[in-house]
Design a protein around this motif. Structure first.
Motif, PDB file in Angstrom:
ATOM      1  N   TYR A 322       0.840  -1.202   0.000  1.00 11.90           N
ATOM      2  CA  TYR A 322       0.000   0.000   0.000  1.00 11.90           C
ATOM      3  C   TYR A 322       0.875   1.251   0.000  1.00 11.90           C
ATOM      4  O   TYR A 322       0.617   2.210  -0.735  1.00 11.90           O
ATOM      5  N   THR A 349      -4.958   7.228   3.753  1.00 13.05           N
ATOM      6  CA  THR A 349      -6.290   7.325   3.154  1.00 13.05           C
ATOM      7  C   THR A 349      -6.623   6.038   2.391  1.00 13.05           C
ATOM      8  O   THR A 349      -5.740   5.373   1.859  1.00 13.05           O
ATOM      9  N   ASP A 350      -7.908   5.731   2.366  1.00 16.09           N
ATOM     10  CA  ASP A 350      -8.362   4.555   1.638  1.00 16.09           C
ATOM     11  C   ASP A 350      -8.293   4.856   0.139  1.00 16.09           C
ATOM     12  O   ASP A 350      -8.486   5.994  -0.275  1.00 16.09           O
ATOM     13  N   GLN A 352      -9.642   4.954  -3.485  1.00 20.41           N
ATOM     14  CA  GLN A 352     -10.915   4.961  -4.200  1.00 20.41           C
ATOM     15  C   GLN A 352     -10.738   4.144  -5.476  1.00 20.41           C
ATOM     16  O   GLN A 352      -9.608   3.894  -5.908  1.00 20.41           O
ATOM     17  N   TYR A 373      -1.899  -2.861   4.201  1.00 19.39           N
ATOM     18  CA  TYR A 373      -2.679  -1.619   4.304  1.00 19.39           C
ATOM     19  C   TYR A 373      -2.632  -1.071   5.734  1.00 19.39           C
ATOM     20  O   TYR A 373      -2.419  -1.814   6.685  1.00 19.39           O
ATOM     21  N   ILE A 377      -7.995   1.252   8.068  1.00 21.30           N
ATOM     22  CA  ILE A 377      -8.982   1.107   6.995  1.00 21.30           C
ATOM     23  C   ILE A 377      -9.312  -0.351   6.706  1.00 21.30           C
ATOM     24  O   ILE A 377      -9.952  -0.668   5.714  1.00 21.30           O
ATOM     25  N   LYS A 378      -8.857  -1.263   7.589  1.00 20.08           N
ATOM     26  CA  LYS A 378      -9.134  -2.682   7.356  1.00 20.08           C
ATOM     27  C   LYS A 378      -9.818  -3.326   8.558  1.00 20.08           C
ATOM     28  O   LYS A 378      -9.925  -2.724   9.622  1.00 20.08           O
ATOM     29  N   THR A 390       0.444  -1.134  10.078  1.00 22.64           N
ATOM     30  CA  THR A 390      -0.217  -1.825   8.970  1.00 22.64           C
ATOM     31  C   THR A 390      -0.645  -3.235   9.366  1.00 22.64           C
ATOM     32  O   THR A 390      -0.219  -3.768  10.388  1.00 22.64           O
ATOM     33  N   ASP A 395      -5.316  -6.876  -1.358  1.00 21.30           N
ATOM     34  CA  ASP A 395      -6.411  -6.712  -2.305  1.00 21.30           C
ATOM     35  C   ASP A 395      -5.849  -7.028  -3.683  1.00 21.30           C
ATOM     36  O   ASP A 395      -4.721  -6.634  -3.982  1.00 21.30           O
ATOM     37  N   GLU A 403     -11.229  -3.715  -7.467  1.00 23.72           N
ATOM     38  CA  GLU A 403     -11.025  -4.803  -6.497  1.00 23.72           C
ATOM     39  C   GLU A 403     -11.810  -6.049  -6.882  1.00 23.72           C
ATOM     40  O   GLU A 403     -13.005  -6.017  -7.081  1.00 23.72           O
TER      41      GLU A 403
END
Ligand code: ATP
Ligand code: MN
Length: 480
Positions: A322, A349-350, A352, A373, A377-378, A390, A395, A403
């Motif tokens: 990531y 940040t995730d 998009q 990641y 965010i997971k 992390t 993904d 995805e």
């Protein structure tokens, strides 16, 4: 005996002639009062049936309309027409079911995909949907083939559950309580689910993973393949409210083993479809090429469908973290010129889907496996890395889809897991059974979820996920 028919696929597969055969199917077209193109769904190809002029009743010929179901018997003879080796010279034709030419929705012309979606009960009879669902079938079969050959156990996980595996809260409630305001309530006015069918609040499953992990702690390698439900109000071309997910869970696997399995799996089932659905994929390849021609030059994809599939099975997926991906995105001209709707500024940040697609379609031009990641965010069950920031997540992103796989090494250390659950407000008491696996014989293990429809989209080149499941469920739509 009624059914002594030969499937059209089998009939067309050989150039054997001069024998009698019976076919049954649905009329696609009837030309010159003489030539019937008949399809029975076994293949995209039609058999040409010749009704020699003068040998059949006018009244019967009038009933040979598009959509009618017939039984035809005759002699298999060499065909002079192009594209087929044999045809059937009819000696008898029987109408099994009439189809009114005026009102039959599937006219022999090009219909829009939107129109066909509204007529999903009949769209199986078109070339496009015939091919899509034959390919879907083959892919489903290949899933079982792959895992069975590898010694994985097919586990059926429940459809009704009390847990929210993803913690996303996008669930369909399951209840037998009355909805007219007379449901039993608690003192605070909230619904008393103790009075409900299961004695608690339940929902349709969003993932079989947690149950899958329980079985992996006994059988080593398991997979699930079943329907999954998400009440997410996302009107995208990649989200359904009801979709099928494949979720393998493996004991004694780390993140790298997990990524290796996922890559091998995806390549295997794509190759399986290419080997077994060549005609359909050829057709879908052409369909997509025609569709692409309608687009402005800049939006066209560089590869055709078959070219893309070949490329995917022949090349290694790109693997990066990531953090590396954020660097690429942040420094990309796209970001600098503010072409992303969501600009990449900070780590954390995730991503998009525009970012995922940039990486896959513009930067690497091949499937990408993104790992490690930010834990924020997971999900809570992903294994925490030593950096404290992390988790061992992965993904897999595919061109045109984004995805396609979400997976991770699972947190097997009880203290780390319960601490993370506390931080993320996941109720530990409700998941006591899940935590038990960390108390009794825990081991490193990993797994992933692959959205089956996204894979079918990828293989068939269909742009909208609603066109790769027979009866799509999405906001404001549950017809058929
Ligand atoms: P996305 O970010 O695309 O919504 P997700 O992060 O919610 O995906 P996961 O919870 O990891 O997805 O689910 C595993 C896989 O299931 C995804 O990789 C995707 O292939 C598929 N999937 C997820 N949500 C949907 C949906 N609503 N419709 C169809 N497939 C889905
Ligand atoms: Mn989602």
């Amino acid at each position: 005996m009624f059914n002594n028919r030969i499937r059209i696929k089998d009939l067309l597969a050989t150039d054997k002639v001069n024998y009698s055969a019976t076919v049954m199917g649905w009329v696609r077209t009837f030309r010159n009062n003489q030539f019937i193109a008949l399809n029975d769904g076994s293949t995209i190809n039609n058999i040409q049936i010749v009704a020699t002029l003068g040998e059949f009743d006018e009244a019967l010929l009038k009933r040979l309309t598009t959509g009618a179901c017939i039984k035809a018997t005759g002699e298999v003879i060499p065909s002079l027409g192009k594209g087929q080796k044999v045809e059937l010279k009819a000696t008898s034709i029987e109408i099994l079911g009439d189809s009114d030419a005026e009102t039959f929705p599937m006219q022999p012309k090009k219909h829009s995909l939107e129109f066909l979606r509204e007529n999903a009960h009949m769209r199986f009879r078109t070339n496009t949907f015939g091919s899509v669902f034959r390919v879907r079938h083959t892919l489903a079969f290949a899933v079982h083939h792959f895992f069975n050959d590898k010694g994985f156990l097919y586990l059926h996980t429940p459809i009704i559950t009390a847990s929210d595996a993803e913690g996303a809260g996008e669930m369909f409630k399951v209840t037998t309580l009355p909805l007219d305001g007379t449901a039993p309530t608690n003192e605070d006015g909230s619904i008393n689910f103790k009075e409900d069918f299961f004695g608690r609040s339940t929902n349709l499953t969003v993932s079989g993973q947690l149950e899958g992990e329980l079985a992996a702690m006994a059988f080593s390698d398991i997979y699930t393949f079943g329907p999954t439900f998400r009440a997410e109000n996302s009107n995208t071309t990649r989200h359904l409210a009801e979709f099928w997910m494949i979720e393998p869970e493996m004991a004694f696997y780390d993140l790298e083993d997990n990524a290796n399995l996922a890559e091998e799996f995806i390549k295997y089932i794509i190759r399986y479809a290419m080997d077994n659905n060549a005609d359909d994929l050829e057709f879908l390849n052409q369909r997509l090429a025609d569709e692409e021609k309608q687009k402005p030059q800049t939006e066209r994809s560089e590869m055709g469908l078959l070219e893309k599939l070949n490329f995917v099975v022949d090349n290694d997926f790109e693997r990066l973290t990531y953090t590396e991906a954020i660097d690429i995105l942040k420094n990309s001209n796209h970001n600098k010129k503010k072409k992303f709707q969501y600009l990449i500024e900070d780590w954390g940040t995730d991503l998009q889907s525009e970012h995922e697609r940039y990486l896959v379609e513009k930067h690497f031009k091949k499937p990408v496996i993104l790992t490690d990641y930010p834990k924020e965010i997971k999900s809570f069950y992903m294994r925490q890395n030593d950096d404290g920031k992390t988790v061992a997540a992965m993904d897999i992103l595919a061109p045109g889809i984004g995805e396609i796989v979400g997976g991770s090494q699972r947190e097997e250390r009880l203290d780390k897991l319960t601490q993370r659950m506390k931080e993320m407000h996941v109720p530990a008491d409700e998941l006591w059974w899940y935590l038990d696996t960390r108390k009794f014989g825990a081991c490193p293990h990993a797994g992933f979820g692959l959205g089956f429809e996204r894979l079918v989209q990828f293989v068939t080149g269909m742009g909208n996920i609603r066109d790769v499941i027979p009866f799509p469920r999405y906001p404001k739509s549950a017809e058929f």
